[in-house]
Design a protein around this motif. Sequence first.
Motif, PDB file in Angstrom:
ATOM      1  N   GLY A   1      13.499  52.672  58.533  1.00 54.74           N
ATOM      2  CA  GLY A   1      13.671  53.284  59.848  1.00 54.74           C
ATOM      3  C   GLY A   1      12.638  52.772  60.847  1.00 54.74           C
TER       4      GLY A   1
ATOM      5  N   ASN B   1      14.969  57.567  63.009  1.00 48.21           N
ATOM      6  CA  ASN B   1      15.978  58.357  62.301  1.00 48.21           C
ATOM      7  C   ASN B   1      16.265  59.638  63.086  1.00 48.21           C
ATOM      8  OD1 ASN B   1      16.567  56.844  59.853  1.00 48.21           O
ATOM      9  ND2 ASN B   1      14.463  57.278  59.245  1.00 48.21           N
TER      10      ASN B   1
ATOM     11  N   ALA C   1      11.209  61.658  65.938  1.00 52.65           N
ATOM     12  CA  ALA C   1      12.455  61.023  65.510  1.00 52.65           C
ATOM     13  C   ALA C   1      12.580  59.621  66.106  1.00 52.65           C
ATOM     14  CB  ALA C   1      13.647  61.884  65.914  1.00 52.65           C
TER      15      ALA C   1
ATOM     16  N   VAL D   1      12.828  65.360  60.054  1.00 53.66           N
ATOM     17  CA  VAL D   1      12.909  63.932  60.322  1.00 53.66           C
ATOM     18  C   VAL D   1      12.519  63.201  59.045  1.00 53.66           C
ATOM     19  CG1 VAL D   1      11.947  62.002  61.623  1.00 53.66           C
ATOM     20  CG2 VAL D   1      12.399  64.167  62.778  1.00 53.66           C
ATOM     21  N   ASN D   2      13.321  62.255  58.635  1.00 58.65           N
ATOM     22  CA  ASN D   2      13.075  61.509  57.411  1.00 58.65           C
ATOM     23  C   ASN D   2      12.383  60.186  57.755  1.00 58.65           C
ATOM     24  OD1 ASN D   2      13.093  60.688  54.770  1.00 58.65           O
ATOM     25  ND2 ASN D   2      15.283  60.323  54.643  1.00 58.65           N
ATOM     26  N   TYR D   3      11.189  59.969  57.194  1.00 62.53           N
ATOM     27  CA  TYR D   3      10.448  58.728  57.431  1.00 62.53           C
ATOM     28  C   TYR D   3      10.817  57.725  56.341  1.00 62.53           C
ATOM     29  CZ  TYR D   3       7.738  61.707  60.545  1.00 62.53           C
ATOM     30  OH  TYR D   3       7.361  62.576  61.544  1.00 62.53           O
ATOM     31  N   THR D   4      11.840  56.937  56.599  1.00 64.29           N
ATOM     32  CA  THR D   4      12.324  55.987  55.603  1.00 64.29           C
ATOM     33  C   THR D   4      11.624  54.639  55.763  1.00 64.29           C
ATOM     34  OG1 THR D   4      14.120  55.225  57.038  1.00 64.29           O
ATOM     35  CG2 THR D   4      14.584  57.102  55.597  1.00 64.29           C
TER      36      THR D   4
END
Length: 259
Positions: free
Chosen positions: A183, A86, A81, A177-180
């Motif tokens: 981010g 994020n 994270a 966990v979002n890998y944008t």
Amino acid sequence: MALDLGRYGSRELLKLQIFDFGATPTPRMYFDYSTGSSDETASDRVFAIGGSGGVRRIKFDGSKTKTLTVETQIFTMDHLAMLAGNPIVSGEKDVYKTQIVTVESDGSSGKQVTLDKSPVGASLTFVYKFVNGVKTGSPATITSVTTNVVKFTAADIAIGDEVEVYYKTTVASTHSVNYTTKGFPGYVKLVGDSVYADEVAGELVPVQKVYHKASLQPNYTVTHNATGDPSVLTLVFDLFPIKVDGEDSYGEEIIYDEA
């Protein structure tokens, strides 16, 4: 009694306390299971040159940088994270599943399969004939999905055949966990504890390194291999100065008497 300075050797891990950066830093994690770390300082040096032979006369130092590199074979979702920039999101989520199952009769001359989990719906469920270890042909036509039972029609699939089923199912308890694209790692404060060995006194001396402001570099690799050593996650923190007693300071190192 005052602590005497000595001659030291270092052969112990740096155990890190990681805090979210701010006016009142709040604890994020205690990280005492790394395989090793290195505290590196670099700077640029240029020279004024003059005289016969063009020799160096004066040095000019600048552009000092500091990094802390930590390697670990054990990591947490919070490490990921921090790298992703994020938060960890907890709760219900859909996940993908694949199963190889045997076709059964639905009791009325139709065909069905019973899965381990319940698909979220017919439109996201695909049934293929499975022959010699691979899926073949076109997907069957799904006629109904009831809990974990999927009914379908397919001319090339018979009762007793094996099929490979692709589907999504809802899991009640997940952490993600979002890998944008936007981010990136934020700022943290680091406090590292270790010991130095005092050559003359024959004792271990506690040492604490405080890094006032740091941010993980966003470049990292996690490998998934079935052979060799476990995956090593390399975390590189760029260190930044803040004002301490009127001076720009990256941090400080403290040896102390724990008695």
